[in-house]
Motif scaffolding. Sequence first.
Motif, PDB file in Angstrom:
ATOM      1  N   LEU A 140       0.667  -1.364   0.150  1.00  0.00           N
ATOM      2  CA  LEU A 140       0.312   0.166  -0.397  1.00  0.00           C
ATOM      3  C   LEU A 140       0.626   1.567  -0.187  1.00  0.00           C
ATOM      4  O   LEU A 140       0.343   2.104  -0.704  1.00  0.00           O
ATOM      5  N   ALA A 143       1.451   1.494  -3.491  1.00  0.00           N
ATOM      6  CA  ALA A 143       0.949   1.762  -3.730  1.00  0.00           C
ATOM      7  C   ALA A 143       0.837   3.307  -4.083  1.00  0.00           C
ATOM      8  O   ALA A 143      -0.403   4.648  -5.083  1.00  0.00           O
ATOM      9  N   GLY A 144       0.836   4.175  -2.858  1.00  0.00           N
ATOM     10  CA  GLY A 144       0.490   5.785  -2.177  1.00  0.00           C
ATOM     11  C   GLY A 144       2.292   6.034  -2.551  1.00  0.00           C
ATOM     12  O   GLY A 144       1.284   7.178  -3.856  1.00  0.00           O
ATOM     13  N   ASN A 178      -0.029   1.655  -9.586  1.00  0.00           N
ATOM     14  CA  ASN A 178      -1.003   1.421  -8.424  1.00  0.00           C
ATOM     15  C   ASN A 178      -2.056   0.969  -8.711  1.00  0.00           C
ATOM     16  O   ASN A 178      -2.423   0.287  -7.148  1.00  0.00           O
ATOM     17  N   LEU A 182      -2.220  -1.929  -5.092  1.00  0.00           N
ATOM     18  CA  LEU A 182      -3.424  -1.479  -3.992  1.00  0.00           C
ATOM     19  C   LEU A 182      -3.725  -2.885  -4.187  1.00  0.00           C
ATOM     20  O   LEU A 182      -4.664  -3.640  -3.168  1.00  0.00           O
ATOM     21  N   TYR A 224      -9.372   1.515   3.163  1.00  0.00           N
ATOM     22  CA  TYR A 224      -9.280   0.523   1.748  1.00  0.00           C
ATOM     23  C   TYR A 224      -9.837   0.140   1.500  1.00  0.00           C
ATOM     24  O   TYR A 224      -9.633  -0.423   0.119  1.00  0.00           O
ATOM     25  N   SER A 245      -5.100   5.964  -2.800  1.00  0.00           N
ATOM     26  CA  SER A 245      -4.010   6.065  -2.727  1.00  0.00           C
ATOM     27  C   SER A 245      -2.906   7.036  -1.700  1.00  0.00           C
ATOM     28  O   SER A 245      -2.596   6.144  -0.506  1.00  0.00           O
TER      29      SER A 245
END
Length: 263
Positions: A140, A143-144, A178, A182, A224, A245
């Motif tokens: 994550l 992804a961020g 991403n 995610l 999420y 994200s």
Amino acid sequence: MAHALHIATAALYLLAALAAVLGLGLRAPAAQRAGAALLGFGAVIHAVAFWQLHTLSPTPSLTEPPLAASLMGWLAAVSFLALLTRVRGLALCALVAPAAFLGAFAGAIWLRIRTGSAAELHPIFAHLHVVLSSAGFALLGVAGAAGALYLVHHRGIKAKRVAALSALPSLEALERANTAALALGFTLLTLGVLTGVLWVLESDGRLWPGGLHANATLAAWTLYAAIAVLRFGLHESARRAALQSAVGFALLLVTVVGLRVLP
């Protein structure tokens, strides 16, 4: 040995971060590739360092926050390197390598102070909970980071700063990174929450432990879950998904990781 390997790992991650940042600033792909290679070498040493933890007596628990941070750093590095086989995203190394360095360095400091007095090994569900949750957090985080770079790239295109964007991956590559991070990160986080429930049920006979950390983890999972529904169920636009994200991981750091350092 575990302490020395953590120190060596932190040094490699730091060199990887410096090479990646230098490559990004000078628009030098060779330096960025060198950063990724150093990150990979560090990840290998890091894996050996975790194996060495099991030679200590008593065996340190991965539920200790510094060791959990070290594990998250390793998983972030491995996840990023795995993503590089599918998408072009060398620029992300400038974000992943410093995070991996901080995790490995925290583990090294903790081992220096606490080796020989660490808690005993927890049951199997405890290990699964820590590994799965840490892997979920790490992905994550990727992804961020991809989402944040997507927003920077998108805004740069609108402002017609084409030259300044040449070192960044394409919008398509960042969107794929991403989306993949995610999807897998949320799946692993879900499994981490479930194994945490099983751990508490096995050890205490309760379904939910309560407390700040457990409730914050549940809140992060709910956040999420909403992001995943918007992205994969309602087909949210790539820009909004990137923003969600990036903001989601910032909140995750505040609510989950931040609470671990509170007294």
